[in-house]
Enzyme design. Sequence first.
Site, PDB file in Angstrom:
ATOM      1  N   CYS A  29      -9.494   7.704  -0.304  1.00  0.00           N
ATOM      2  CA  CYS A  29     -10.192   8.706  -0.239  1.00  0.00           C
ATOM      3  C   CYS A  29      -9.565   9.622  -1.436  1.00  0.00           C
ATOM      4  O   CYS A  29     -11.555  10.420  -2.299  1.00  0.00           O
ATOM      5  CB  CYS A  29      -9.686   9.396   0.866  1.00  0.00           C
ATOM      6  SG  CYS A  29      -9.497   8.942   2.733  1.00  0.00           S
ATOM      7  N   CYS A  74       0.970  -0.888   0.034  1.00  0.00           N
ATOM      8  CA  CYS A  74      -0.373  -0.118   0.139  1.00  0.00           C
ATOM      9  C   CYS A  74       0.993   1.099  -0.266  1.00  0.00           C
ATOM     10  O   CYS A  74       0.519   1.919  -0.362  1.00  0.00           O
ATOM     11  CB  CYS A  74      -1.048  -0.006   1.256  1.00  0.00           C
ATOM     12  SG  CYS A  74       0.014   0.531   2.891  1.00  0.00           S
ATOM     13  N   GLU A 126     -21.613  10.475  -1.456  1.00  0.00           N
ATOM     14  CA  GLU A 126     -21.933   9.428  -1.200  1.00  0.00           C
ATOM     15  C   GLU A 126     -22.046   9.543  -3.223  1.00  0.00           C
ATOM     16  O   GLU A 126     -21.692   8.631  -3.636  1.00  0.00           O
ATOM     17  CB  GLU A 126     -22.811   9.272  -0.863  1.00  0.00           C
ATOM     18  CG  GLU A 126     -21.985   8.879   1.241  1.00  0.00           C
ATOM     19  CD  GLU A 126     -23.728   7.621   1.395  1.00  0.00           C
ATOM     20  OE1 GLU A 126     -23.841   7.003   1.781  1.00  0.00           O
ATOM     21  OE2 GLU A 126     -24.819   8.736   2.223  1.00  0.00           O
TER      22      GLU A 126
HETATM   23  S1  FES Z   1      -5.992   7.461   1.898  1.00  0.00           S
HETATM   24 FE1  FES Z   1      -5.278   9.029   1.176  1.00  0.00          FE
HETATM   25  S2  FES Z   1      -6.499  10.788   1.937  1.00  0.00           S
HETATM   26 FE2  FES Z   1      -7.082   8.368   2.760  1.00  0.00          FE
HETATM   27  S1  FES Z   2       3.487  -0.900   1.794  1.00  0.00           S
HETATM   28 FE1  FES Z   2       3.715  -1.316   4.296  1.00  0.00          FE
HETATM   29  S2  FES Z   2       2.387  -0.384   5.595  1.00  0.00           S
HETATM   30 FE2  FES Z   2       1.828  -1.423   3.388  1.00  0.00          FE
END
Ligand code: FES
Ligand code: FES
Length: 1261
Positions: free
Chosen positions: A154, A52, A1194
Site C-alpha cells: 500500500c 512477505c 488511482e
Molecule cells: S500492505 Fe502495508 S499497509 Fe497495506
Molecule cells: S513470510 Fe510468513 S506469511 Fe509471508
Amino acid sequence: MSQQGITDELVFFVNGHKVREQNADPELMLLPYLRKTLKLTGTKYGCGGGGCGSCTVMISKYNAQEKKILHFSVNACLTPLCMLHGAAVTTVEGIGSTRTSIHPVQEYIAKTHGSQCGFCTPGMVMSMYTLLRNNPTPSMAQLQQCLAGNLCRCTGYRPIVDAFRTFCTASNCCQRRDPEESCHLGKAEQDGILAESKDSDQFQVCSQLFKTDDLLPLDETQELIFPPELMLMEERREKRTFVFRGERMMWIVPANLEELLELKSQYPKAPLLVGNTNIGPNMKFKGAFHPMIIHPANVSELHSIQFTEEGGRREIHLDENFFVGFGKTSLRPEELLLSVFIPFSRKWQFVLAFRQASRRENAFSIVNAGMQVVFKDETNVVADLRMFFGGVGPTTVYAKRCSKELTNRSWDENLLSQACELLLDDISLPDSAPGGCVKFRRTLTISFFYKFYLQVWQRLQQLLGKEDPFGVNIPERFRSATIPFSIKLPQGFQRFQKVVLDQFSWDALGQPVMHLSAIKHATGEAVYCDDIPSQEGELFLALVTSTRAHAKIVSIDASEALHLPGVFDIITTQDIPGKKIGMEEILCGSEVTCVGHMICGIVADSQLHAKMAAAAVKITYEDLEPLVLTLEDAIQHKSFYDHFKLENGDVDAAFEKADQQLEGEIHIGGQEHFYMETHSVLVIPKSEDGEIEIVCSTQYPTFAQTVVADTLGIPSNRVTVRVKRIGGAFGGKIVKASRIAAIAAVAAHKTGRSVRCILERGEDMLISGGRHPVLGRYKIGYMTDGRIIAAEVTCYANGGNKVDFSLMVIQEIVSNLDSGYYIPHVCLTGFVCKTNLPSNTAFRGFGQPQAIAITESWITDVATKCGLSAEKVREINLYRGQEACTPYKHIFDSRNQLTCWNECLQMASYHNRKISVEEFNNLNRWKKRGISIVPLRKGVGFSESALNQAGALLHVYEDGSVLLTHGGTEMGQGLHTKILQVASHELQIPMSAIHLSETSTGMVPNTSPTAASSGTDLNGMAVKDACQTLLQRLQPFMHENPKGTWKDWVEEAFKNKVSLSTTGFFKGEDIVMDWEKGEGTTASYFVFGAACSEVEIDCLTGDHKNIRTDIVIDAGCSINPAVDIGQIEGAFTQGLGLFTMEELKYSPKGVLYTRGPTQYKIPAVCDIPEQLNVSLLPRSQNPKAIYSSKGISEAAVLAGCSVFYAIKDAIAAARREIGLTGSFTLNSPSTPAQIRMACIDQFTEMVPDCVPESTPWAIVV
Ligand code: FES
Ligand code: FES
Ligand SMILES: Cc1cc2nc3c(=O)[nH]c(=O)nc-3n(C[C@H](O)[C@H](O)[C@H](O)COP(=O)(O)OP(=O)(O)OC[C@H]3O[C@@H](n4cnc5c(N)ncnc54)[C@H](O)[C@@H]3O)c2cc1C
C-alpha cells in the site's frame, strides 16, 4: 539411544506468559499456533512461505555459555513450534496495546502515516522492534537490511522508512519537518523546487505531514524482560535428547555431535532442520514429507566460527563434483556438514562473485557466478582459472573447457574474446530450459566474465601500482562496469496546500489526519476477516481447482478425500439451490476453461484437513481444442468477446498530409493485485428464516449479497454482508470475492454450519486474475516539427475465460489512448480477447496505465524519428486551454494539466538534470542514465452511470455520540478517515465524537463498489447530506439556545420527539457514453498530473536503480493530504512494479508459475527511488466533488510509466554507443532481461537466438 514412546513437554514463553505443550506437533508452525490456539491474531498470514514478512515475530534465546540473550526476527509461518523449546516469543501484542501503552515503534509507524490497510504493519513493527532490541541506535544500513524481507503493497515504503529512520544514528535526512529547516527542502530550494511556495500569501504551502515533537522516545527499560525461568532452564538444561511426536512426524533434538552422528547413521533420510527456509517451503508447496526431523540446536560444533588451518573430518571441495543434482550434494545420507572451510586468498589470486536477480533484495538470482584467477607471480599470465555458474542448469556448472584452455594465456583482449566463445560452448542451455529467458541468461554469463575481466585488470593495476600494466589500457569510460549499485533508503519531501484559516481548532478538514485505525494496525488489534474467532462447529472450506486450461470434466472422484480425518462433505455445483451462474459460473459443472477454474470444495474441521482432502480429490479430464492463451492465439482464432471503436476527424486524409508515418507496437504484461490479505470469507448461517451473515473481504458488499442470495435462491433481505476492513484490494476484491462468498454460503447451507474460507497465497494468485495484459499496435502520422496529426491504434486486452469487467476496461483503454495529448485525427480500436486464462478483472487504474504506456510508446518513437527530445514532443502535443476536446467530444478544462507539467519540470529541475544525465552517459560506457517526464490524466467516476450513487446512515444517541455508516469499504485508502473528517466538519463536532464501525448491507443498502477513485466523492456527499438533514432538525434547538453544546441540542431534540436518525443519499453525475456514435463522457472529471523519473541502468546485466521521481498531482482541495499523498506514493509504487518488475509467467499449457512472493516480485523497499518527492498542486478547485477535492487513489499508478520511459531513455543512450539511433520496441515490464537484451553490444551479438519452433518454458500472454 531409543526414541520409542517418549514425548517431551515443549516449554516456551509468549509475550511473558508460559506455554506448556504436552503434545507439540512437529508439523505445526508458530503462525497458526499463535493465531488459532493462543488467539493472538496480530501476527498475519500473507504468504506462508517466508516471502512477505507479515508474520514477523521476535524470538529470544538465552545462551548459557556466553550468558547472553539473543534476539532474532523470524517468519512465524516457517518456524516449527518444536523449535521454540526454551525460547521466548514476542508478538506485536506483547510490545504495546491501546489498553496499556503503545510502543514508540508502533506509535511512529502510525503517526507518520506508515500504515494504510495495516496488514503488513505488525510485521514491519516486529522487524524494527527486534532491530532495536539488538541495537537501540541502528545505522541506516541496518535499517535497510531489517526491512528487506517485509513487503508492503500500500504505502510505497517511504513513510515507513521515515518512521523508523527516526531511531537511526546517521540518518541521511535531518528529519526536521519545518519547511525552513528540513534538509529535503533545503536541497529542494537549491534546486528551485520551492521557489513558488512562498510567493503567495493566499495559498500557503506546507510540508509537515506529522509532528515529531509529541512522539515518545525509545525507553529500553520499558521492554519485556527475558523470562528468568527460561534462563534457569537453560543453565540447568540436562544434556539429553529431546523428542516431540505428532500425528505423522517425529522431531528429535540430539544432545551433542556424537548423538547427532549416531542418529544420522540410524536415520540417514531424516533431514537436519536448521532455519526451515528450505525444508519448510518444500513440505508446504512441493508436498515433501519427512516422518523424522533432526534439529541440531544443541550441537555447539554447528554453531561456531573458528579460524583453523584445516577443515572437517572428510573434506570435500566445493567444486564441479559437489552438486550432483538439483538440490543434491555429494554428502552421503548419513553424513552431515560440520564446517565450511574458507581459505584466505593469496597474492596474485583474485576471487569475485556476480549475481543478477529479478529484485535486488530478497530474491533468488537469475544467474550467479563465482570466478577465480591465479596469475604467475608478477605477470598477467594465467596460472589457474576457475569459473562456476548458477542458474544455468539444475546444478552449479563449471565452465571446464574455458577454464582449462585459458590457462597459460595472457589476460588481454584476445583472452576476453576467446573466453566468451568458450563460455558459450561450456554453458549451453536448451531453448526450453526451466526458468526461461535463455538468451538473456547466456548473455549474462559472458557479461559477468567481462566484468570479471575488467575488475581483475583494476586489481592488477592496484597491485602493480601502474596505470596500464602489461601495456593494456582500460578506458576510463569502461570502469563503471565494475562498480555495483549502492542503494539508499528513500527520502523526499511531500508538499501540500495548508488549509485556510477560519476553521474551528477541532475541524480536521484538509488536515493530514492519521488513518483512523493506524494505531490498531500497529498494535495488531485491528480485526480482519480471519481474525474473527471460530464459531461453534465451524468448518473450513478448501477449493479444488482445475489443472487443465481447456477440458471436459469426465469425472470427479472424492471417495478417498471423504474418508480422510476431519472431512465433512464435498460441495459441487449440484449442491447449489439457486442460480448456478451469476456474472460467472459459481462452480464449474462440465467444462473447465482455465487452470484454476473452481470445480468443487471440501469442508472439514480444520484448514489442514480440508486442504489434504482437497488434494485427494481425483478429477479426470478430456482436453479440448483450441487452447487459446496468448493475445496472438486469440487474434489468430478471432477469439474476442467484443470490440469498441472511437473515430474522430479524417485519419486517412491526415496520414496523407503528414510529413512522416511510423508504425510500432508494445506489449504490456499483466499484474497481480498482491493485496496482503488474501481472499477471506466467513459465512454464519442463522437458525431462523434462512438468514445468513457473511463477513467478507470484499470491496462490493452489495454484489456479494446479491450473488449469495441468487446462489441460495433466497431474497437479498436474508443476507447481510459485513466488512470492517480489508487488507488491501486494488480492484481485485469485487467479482471473485463474491463468488468465493457464494461457494462458502452453499457449503454453510448444505452443512448447516459456519464456514470459513481463506485462500492461500498461491491459490489466490492462481484463481483471481489481475490486470489485463495488453498489446497495442499503432500507426502515427506526424510533422517533422513533432506535431502528431493522426493516430491509428488497435489494442488487444487478454480478458481470460470470463468477461468480468473486461468490456469496461477496454472502453477505458480506448477512451484514454489520447492520454494528455490532442491528436486531431484518430481511429482507436480495442478488442477484448477470450482466452483460457483465469478472467482478468478490475485493477487500480482500470486500463488507463496500459493506455498511457501505449501512447507514450508512440510519442517516444516520434521524438526519435524527428530528432527531438521526448519532452519537447510531449509539450507540443499537450491538450491546452479551457475547452479541450477529447476524441469522443467531451469538453474539459485542461489548464491544470499544463500547470502540473510546468510545476513538475521545475520541481524536478528537469532541464539541468537532463544535461547531467547526458554528461554522465558521455563518461560511462556500461552504465547509462535516463530521465523522462510524462503528463498524467486519469478519469474519475464510474462509466456505468447507475453506480454513481451512494447512501449513508447517521444515528445520534442521547449522550450526543454519533454512529455513522456509509456504503464504502475501508481497504487502507483512508476512506473512513476522510468520511469522519467530512461528518465532523458538517456537524461541527470533533471526530472523536463520531464512530464508524463497519460497512454492512443491513445498514446501507444497494451500495456501489468502492472503486474508480470515487469512494469519498460519492459516500462523502451522502454523509454530508445526512449531516445536513440532521442539523436542520437540530436547528430550532440551536437557535433557541445558541450558547448550548451539541449534547444540549441533542437532548432537547430527543425530549421534543425529533428523530435523531437519518439517512443521506447522493445522486451522482450521469456519465453516458454512446459507443455507437463515439460521443459522450467516460468520467465525471479528470485528475491531472505529471511525473519525472531518473534511473541508472547497468547495460551488462540489465539491472537498474531508481534515482529520483518527482510527482505533481492535481488533487483539488485535499480533504486529507496525508491520505492523498499516501495514495499517490503507494499507487506510484504499484505502477513502478507494473512497468519495471512484476512479471506473470505462464507455462505453454496455461499454468501460472508465479504463485507467491518467491516467484513474483512486487517492489520492496530497495526499489523505491532514493528521492521521491510529491507535490499536490495548489490553487486547484473541482466543482464536481465534495469540498472541491478530487479522487486521486488511482492516478499515480500511471506515474510508474515515467520510470519505464526513463529506462527506455537510458537504453537508447546505450544503443547509441554502437550507432543504433533509431526507435526500438521495449515491452513492459522492463525487467533485467528486457533491459539487457535491448542494450545490444558485442556480447548480445555473440549469443544465438532461440529456435522459433522450440517450446519455451514460459509464454507471453
Ligand atoms: S500492505 Fe502495508 S499497509 Fe497495506
Ligand atoms: S513470510 Fe510468513 S506469511 Fe509471508
Ligand atoms: C523467502 C525466502 C527467500 C530466500 N532467498 C534466498 C536467496 O536469495 N538465496 C539463496 O541462496 N537462498 C534463498 N532462500 C533459501 C534458503 O534460505 C536457503 O537455502 C538457506 O540457506 C536454508 O537454510 P535453513 O537453515 O533455513 O535450511 P533448512 O530448511 O533448515 O535446511 C536446509 C537443508 O540443509 C540440510 N542441512 C542443514 N544443516 C546441515 C548440515 N550440518 N549438514 C548437512 N546438511 C545439513 C538439511 O538437511 C536440509 O536439507 C530463501 C528462502 C526463503 C524462504
